[in-house]
Structure formats: structure tokens, C-alpha cells
Design a protein around this motif. Structure first.
Motif, PDB file in Angstrom:
ATOM      1  N   UNK A 186      41.011  16.850 -18.659  1.00  0.00           N
ATOM      2  CA  UNK A 186      39.592  17.001 -18.380  1.00  0.00           C
ATOM      3  C   UNK A 186      39.191  16.717 -16.945  1.00  0.00           C
ATOM      4  N   UNK A 187      40.144  16.362 -16.099  1.00  0.00           N
ATOM      5  CA  UNK A 187      39.758  16.031 -14.726  1.00  0.00           C
ATOM      6  C   UNK A 187      39.519  17.316 -13.937  1.00  0.00           C
ATOM      7  N   UNK A 188      38.621  17.264 -12.979  1.00  0.00           N
ATOM      8  CA  UNK A 188      38.364  18.410 -12.112  1.00  0.00           C
ATOM      9  C   UNK A 188      39.556  18.616 -11.187  1.00  0.00           C
ATOM     10  N   UNK A 227      40.514   5.295 -14.921  1.00  0.00           N
ATOM     11  CA  UNK A 227      40.307   6.195 -13.787  1.00  0.00           C
ATOM     12  C   UNK A 227      41.618   6.308 -13.021  1.00  0.00           C
ATOM     13  N   UNK A 228      42.031   7.532 -12.650  1.00  0.00           N
ATOM     14  CA  UNK A 228      43.284   7.662 -11.890  1.00  0.00           C
ATOM     15  C   UNK A 228      43.054   7.294 -10.435  1.00  0.00           C
ATOM     16  N   UNK A 280      42.784  15.808  -4.699  1.00  0.00           N
ATOM     17  CA  UNK A 280      42.475  14.801  -3.675  1.00  0.00           C
ATOM     18  C   UNK A 280      43.231  13.508  -3.874  1.00  0.00           C
ATOM     19  N   UNK A 281      43.861  13.312  -5.013  1.00  0.00           N
ATOM     20  CA  UNK A 281      44.589  12.056  -5.224  1.00  0.00           C
ATOM     21  C   UNK A 281      45.906  12.084  -4.472  1.00  0.00           C
ATOM     22  N   UNK A 282      46.291  10.980  -3.845  1.00  0.00           N
ATOM     23  CA  UNK A 282      47.604  10.939  -3.183  1.00  0.00           C
ATOM     24  C   UNK A 282      48.691  10.807  -4.235  1.00  0.00           C
ATOM     25  N   UNK A 336      35.782  11.628 -18.802  1.00  0.00           N
ATOM     26  CA  UNK A 336      35.746  13.093 -18.825  1.00  0.00           C
ATOM     27  C   UNK A 336      36.133  13.678 -20.173  1.00  0.00           C
ATOM     28  N   UNK A 337      36.595  12.883 -21.082  1.00  0.00           N
ATOM     29  CA  UNK A 337      37.048  13.406 -22.371  1.00  0.00           C
ATOM     30  C   UNK A 337      35.865  13.880 -23.203  1.00  0.00           C
TER      31      UNK A 337
END
Lengths: 314, 406
Positions: free
Chosen positions: A171-173, A147-148, A179-181, A90-91
Motif C-alpha cells: 500500500x505504500x506510494x 513506518x519504513x 525515496x527510501x535509502x 496505508x492498509x
């Protein structure tokens, strides 16, 4: 003092060693002529090699004089005009430019490739960066990003990648991050170059990845993943929206455990609609899964059955 | 520089040119790796009379030896010298010992040796060897005079010299073949090294190398060379005598000498005859064996008597404890040692090659000069290597910087 070998001193008679060779032509044997010819040819060969080397050096020098661009030094190179970015994440170019912070008008040849690479990788979001000069004035940057798989609560959001690297995400949406735990039970150790790696993230990533791809309905309700009992009991504890505690064991395939969880939740919803679920322990081996319902939930069943673990038969 | 080097020993004789190649390893040992022999042309009694033919013969022998050695190239050669042009003289150096304590210093030694060597030669002659005789302190022979107390230090020098032109001719023939001449060695000195022991030389010994064209001799006393000399007479003259005396061709005379030649009388029957050719072909004839022996005996005896005359007072049986040693091709004549004993009055023997010469062909007395040159090579190259090592060390460098000789 030895006999007869030293040269004659100033007061000594002339020695045979002082005899000079006659220079006028002498009759030579055929063998002597051949050997002398061989020596002359060898000498000519060495002289030829030397002359060829000298001529080649002269030609290179002359060519360089006529075409100075060929060996242009760093000072004579054009200034950097553009950064060409190629990333799998995303960068964007602005992030790269901001990270590199090149001085205005820097020449392409003056760019320290190694230092630039280190600056890009040190944040953690970039796993590997490859930089190359594209003459006359473009710097090509290729990024491979992490990726996270989870995030950590704190003053600012910190992402955790599959390999355990903790970093500030850029840069992440918003939707993706939300949505990430959250990751709990892990000691985050700040260091000079950022945060220390978290051990065991590969197992977490496997569970979350399996859930995300195979049980998306469950994954979306994952709120927290705890590593607190990973080292001691070899279990991951997940907090879901409707289940306070789901314990996943490491001995069994995550997909099977998720499938059982899905089935259990479905049955519970059917038999005890609205009942809160305190815990589901999928790590117990055998066909029975202990489930503990929440005592504060509205009772739809017999009061004697409240707070009693139920065992779902598989 | 490679640790293995090839150095040649060359003898340019009247009848044969002999080349031996030694592989000099790590400045310590020498192995014979090549041998070449060629009929000699253009060389008479040690002197080059036809440079082109002599060159062809010598170069052919060198090429043959190099091929046997594995197609190597010799780095340098030691060249034997003979010929009537070689002569020698004695000069003594005497000096009083300068130190107040009467001890001989190195400066005294150098000074007295320089005095012994300082005798000019005619313009057309050059020094081949300057051979030191033992030092004497107050008349007593001493091995190493440094540190010995005395009043007078003396030393003798036997200088061997030769015609510059003849020496140059010999050197040029080798250098024409792109090989350098590292040393000239008089044939008698080379031969004596292999057929006598250090004990022989200490006791006193006379060595005669009787070749085809010349007879080279050297007299040792107290371990040092006393006298050297060359007679322009050799085995070829025996052949000539037979040819003239018995009306034989040169080849026939040579055959007679080899087959029936003796230096002493052995024929009991005056009428005993031998066939010249021996193949029973038409034209073959007989000659008296006694006549052959008479001619050869006379010439051999004459050679020895001339040598004795040339030695003069230098030779005495009392100071020649090891007797006379004969070598060279002509020394193979039966009974020659007996003639030498009779003439010189001391026991005489035909010298044998040393034990380290394993190849049977090389144990022939005619190769003693070549083998002796190889011993010279080993001795001198070791000394040169030792001198190089000491020069390259710190002490050597300092010595050179502050005026030491190289």
C-alpha cells in the motif's frame, strides 16, 4: 471397653442415651424462651436466604425463557456483514479481508478474535491490531502500522522499520518507497515467522529522521546506509548521490554533522564545481573534517592537490 | 469443626447450681474460661420438683457462665447426677476361654463383658453408668487379659441406674436452653476424680461428697469402682436439725452452722453460749455452743454410719488403704474428718482441689463435682478424638465397611 458410655446393645438394659425428648409443651424459663426464639429466628433467616436464592434462580430462568436473545449462543448469532477498519497507516479493508480470509457466512460469534489478531500482526507491517465485535454483525479492526525508514535490495522490496522489523510493504506510494535509502551491511535472517530483527535500526532511523526533517536536501540524495561498521567503529556510512561515502559518528549530534556536511558540500561546489567527492568523514573529532576528492573528476585545481585529503576548518 | 470447643460442666444441686465452662483446645487440653453460680430453686435432693423454677435457675447460671467466658455458646454439657433415685447393682460375667491354646482373645473379652452387662432393668429405670471391675483370669486380677493363658475369664460390672423420668427431667432442662447433653456422670464419680489420685484408687479409697441435699459416695478397690450410692441427707439436714433443736429460723440455723458448727466437741465449758445474730440488736438471743455441736455431731455421725451400713461387706479397713476422703460443702465443717476416722476405722481427710485449679474460689470443696466433670470431659473428649482419628484412617474405614463397631 470403657465405663457406661456406649449405647445399650440388643441384650443390654436401656441406657439414658435412648431417652426421647417429651413433645408436650413444657414450662420454659424466660431465658430458654428467648434462646429458643433466637434459634427459630436464625433458622427462619437461613430458610429465607435459601428461599430468596431459589426464587431468584427461578426468575432468571423464567426471564431467559421469555428473552432467549439475551443469552444467545454463538450458533444463533448473525453472520458477519462488515469489517470496519480504523488504521493509522496505508492498509485498507481489502488487505485486511484478504489477510483474515474468513469463510463465507461466518457468524460474528464464531470469529476467533485472537487468531485473527495474530494473522494481521504476523506480516510485520501491522505493529498492533485490536479487534472487537460490534453486534449484531460488524467486526471492528483497529490497526497501528509500522513506518519504513529504509528498504533492502532483493527480489522483492522489503521495508525496514525503526524497531528493526523487516516486512513486505503493502500500500505504500511508489514515490515514498523510491525515496527510501537502501540498507546495506545488515544480515537479513529469514525465520519461520518472517525475517529477523535488524539491530541498530534505531540509530539509522534517528539519522534519517533528522536528515528528513532538518536537511531535506541532503536526505533526498541519500542512496544507501551501511551498518557494516556500526558495531565495530560506531559509525554509519551513507552513500549519497554526489558523495561516495559519508561517515557519521555516533558521538556527536547528527544534526550538527549534517550541518557541517551541508557546509562542506556547499564550499566544495563553490571552489571545485563538478569535482567528485570520494569521502567525507564527519566522525573524526575536532574541528577539521577530512574530505577526499575523487581523482577521476575533472581537475579544477592544481594537480598536486588531487587525491590529497583536504581538511575543512570549522 | 473448630479446633477450640466450649463444653460445660453443670451440677444442679439442692442449694446451688454450678456451671463451669471449659475451652477444649485441639482435643488435648482444657482451660476453665467461664464460671456461673446461681441459687437453686425447684430442685430437691437432686430431683426436679418444679421444672419452671429449676429451669430459670439453671439457665441463669448457664447464661452467667457463658457471659464470663466471653459471650460464647456452649457446644454441649456434661451433667452431674445425684438423688436417692440413683441405685446400683453388681453383675458378673464368666466365660471359659475358647481358644485351643488357652490364650484370651478379644472375642472372649467382649463376650464376658457383654454377659456382665446383660441384666435387665425395670421399665421405669435407665442405665447411667456401667462400670467395669478388673478382669480375672482363673481368679487372678489382670490389667489386660488379652493374650494371657487360662481357662476361665471373668469380669464384674457395677451398673448405676436411675429413674427414667428424673433423668429425663434433668436432661430436658438443659435441652430447653438449646444445649445438648453429651454425658451424665454420677456426682460421686466426678468428685472422686479430683480429690483422689490413681494411686489412692488402686490402694482402695472411699470418697464421700456431702452436699446440701445429698451425700454421694463411691468406694474404689484395685483402681476400679466397687460400689456407688446416694443418701438423701446432706448439709440442709444439719441446718434443719439446728432449726428444730434450737428453735431457730432456717436462716439463723444456717448462720449458726457456718459460724459455730463443728462435727466434734470442742466446747470445754458446757455453759458457753453464742449469740444467734451477733449484731447486738434487740431480739437477739443466745444459744448453747455445746448444743450446736451436739446436734451437728450426731447428724454427721449418723450420715457416716448409714453409709457404712450401705457399703456392708464391700468396705473393710484392710482393703481401703488410702482411707476416706471427704468433699462437698459440708466437708468444710471443723472436725468432720475426725468423725469419719472414728466411724470407718481408717484415716480420713478433707480432699483438696488439684494443683491445676488456680482460681482460689474454685478450690472450695463445694466445687469438686464441677471440677471432676471437667476432668471427665478432658478424658472422654480425648478418647472420642482418638476414636474419630482411627475411624477416619484407612484402617478405620475398612473396619467400618467390614463390620467394625463405631
Amino acid at each position: 471397653m470403657k465405663d457406661g458410655r456406649q449405647f445399650a446393645g440388643p441384650d443390654e438394659p436401656r441406657s439414658w442415651r435412648e431417652l426421647s425428648r417429651k413433645t408436650k409443651p413444657r414450662p420454659l424459663s424466660a431465658r430458654a424462651k428467648r434462646r429458643r426464639l433466637g434459634r427459630v429466628l436464625r433458622l427462619a433467616f437461613y430458610l429465607g436466604v435459601f428461599a430468596a436464592g431459589a426464587f431468584a434462580a427461578y426468575e432468571v430462568h423464567s426471564y431467559w425463557k421469555r428473552n432467549p436473545n439475551l443469552f444467545r449462543t454463538a450458533k444463533e448469532a448473525k453472520p458477519l456483514r462488515e469489517i470496519e477498519l480504523n488504521s493509522d497507516g496505508v492498509l485498507d479493508r481489502d488487505w485486511v479481508s484478504g489477510r483474515l480470509r474468513f469463510p463465507e457466512g461466518i457468524a460474528l460469534m464464531e470469529v476467533d478474535i485472537d487468531a485473527a489478531r495474530v494473522r494481521l500482526e504476523e506480516g510485520g507491517q501491522v505493529e498492533t491490531a485490536v479487534l472487537a465485535r460490534k453486534f449484531p454483525d460488524v467486526l471492528v479492526v483497529r490497526l497501528r502500522e509500522r513506518l519504513p525508514v529504509a528498504k533492502i535490495k532483493g527480489e522483492r522490496a522489503l521495508m525496514v522499520a525503526r524497531d528493526g522489523v523487516v516486512y513486505e510493504g503493502h500500500g505504500y506510494e511508489r514515490g515514498m518507497v523510491d525515496g527510501l535509502p537502501f540498507l546495506t551491511g545488515a544480515g537479513i535472517v529469514p525465520g519461520d515467522a518472517g525475517f529477523g530483527k535488524i539491530e541498530g535500526m534505531d540509530v539509522v532511523a534517528e539519522l534519517l529522521g533528522t536528515a528528513n526533517s532538518g536537511a531535506d536536501n541532503l536526505y533526498r540524495s541519500f542512496r544507501e546506509v551501511s551498518l557494516a561498521r556500526l558495531a565495530t567503529d560506531h559509525v554509519l556510512v551513507v552513500k549519497m548521490a554526489e558523495v561516495e561515502r559519508v561517515t557519521f559518528g555516533l558521538r556527536e549530534d547528527f544534526y550538527r554533522q549534517l550541518a557541517r556536511l551541508d557546509l562542506i558540500l556547499e564550499e566544495l561546489r563553490a571552489k571545485n564545481p563538478g569535482a567528485g567527492i570520494k569521502s567525507v568523514d564527519l566522525s573524526v573529532s575536532g574541528s577539521q573534517v577530512p574530505v577526499l576528492l575523487d581523482e577521476s573528476a575533472p581537475a579544477q585545481t592544481d594537480s598536486s592537490q588531487r587525491n590529497q585529503p583536504r581538511f575543512f576548518q570549522q | 469443626m473448630s479446633s477450640n470447643r466450649y463444653i460445660g460442666a453443670i451440677e444442679m444441686g439442692t442449694s446451688k447450681v454450678n456451671v463451669l465452662i471449659g475451652q477444649f483446645e485441639l482435643s488435648k487440653s482444657l482451660h476453665i474460661v467461664g464460671f456461673g453460680e446461681c441459687q437453686s430453686h425447684g430442685i430437691m435432693k437432686g430431683s426436679v420438683v418444679d421444672a419452671k423454677r429449676a429451669g430459670e435457675a439453671v439457665h441463669a447460671a448457664i447464661a452467667a457462665a457463658e457471659k464470663v467466658a466471653g459471650d460464647i455458646r456452649m457446644e454441649a454439657v456434661y451433667l452431674a447426677q445425684t438423688g436417692a433415685h440413683l441405685d446400683g447393682f453388681y453383675n458378673a460375667g464368666v466365660s471359659s476361654i475358647s481358644a485351643t491354646d488357652g490364650r484370651v482373645r478379644s472375642g472372649d473379652i467382649e463376650r464376658v463383658w457383654a454377659l456382665a452387662k446383660a441384666k435387665n432393668l425395670p421399665e421405669d429405670r435407665s442405665v447411667v453408668h456401667q462400670l467395669r471391675r478388673p478382669f480375672r483370669v482363673d481368679g487372678q486380677i489382670v490389667r489386660d487379659p488379652e493374650g494371657i493363658v487360662g481357662e476361665k475369664l471373668e469380669v464384674g460390672c457395677w451398673t448405676v441406674h436411675g429413674q427414667t423420668a428424673r433423668l429425663r427431667d434433668n436432661i430436658n432442662i438443659i435441652q430447653d436452653f438449646q444445649i445438648s447433653v453429651r454425658n451424665l456422670v454420677v456426682s460421686s464419680l466426678a468428685s472422686a476424680r479430683v480429690v483422689t489420685s490413681p494411686l489412692d484408687r488402686q490402694q482402695g479409697v472411699l470418697v464421700l461428697d456431702i452436699g446440701a441435699g445429698t451425700t454421694d459416695f463411691v468406694l474404689y478397690r484395685d483402681g476400679a469402682v466397687l460400689v456407688t450410692g446416694v443418701l438423701p441427707v446432706g448439709g440442709v439436714h444439719l441446718t434443719n436439725d439446728l432449726s428444730l433443736g434450737l428453735s431457730l429460723g432456717e436462716g439463723e440455723a444456717e448462720l449458726m452452722k457456718i459460724r459455730h458448727g463443728r462435727a466434734t466437741f470442742a466446747a470445754r465449758d458446757r455453759g458457753e453460749k453464742v449469740w444467734v445474730d451477733g449484731s447486738l440488736s434487740l431480739g437477739d438471743r443466745q444459744v448453747s455452743r455445746m448444743a450446736i455441736e451436739q446436734i451437728i455431731t450426731a447428724r454427721v455421725r449418723e450420715i457416716f454410719e448409714v453409709v457404712l451400713k450401705k457399703l456392708g461387706n464391700a468396705f473393710s479397713p484392710e482393703t481401703t488403704g488410702a482411707g476416706v476422703v471427704l468433699t462437698g460443702g459440708t466437708a468444710k465443717l471443723d472436725g468432720i474428718a475426725d468423725v469419719a476416722t472414728a466411724v470407718f476405722g481408717v484415716p480420713a481427710r478433707v480432699g483438696e482441689a488439684p494443683a491445676w485449679v488456680e482460681k482460689q474460689e474454685l478450690r472450695d470443696p463445694r466445687h469438686s463435682t464441677g471440677l471432676g466433670l471437667l476432668e471427665y470431659i478432658l478424658m472422654h473428649e480425648r478418647e472420642l478424638a482418638g476414636a474419630r482419628r482411627s475411624r477416619s484412617g484407612l484402617g478405620g474405614i475398612l473396619g467400618t465397611l467390614f463390620g467394625g463397631k463405631k
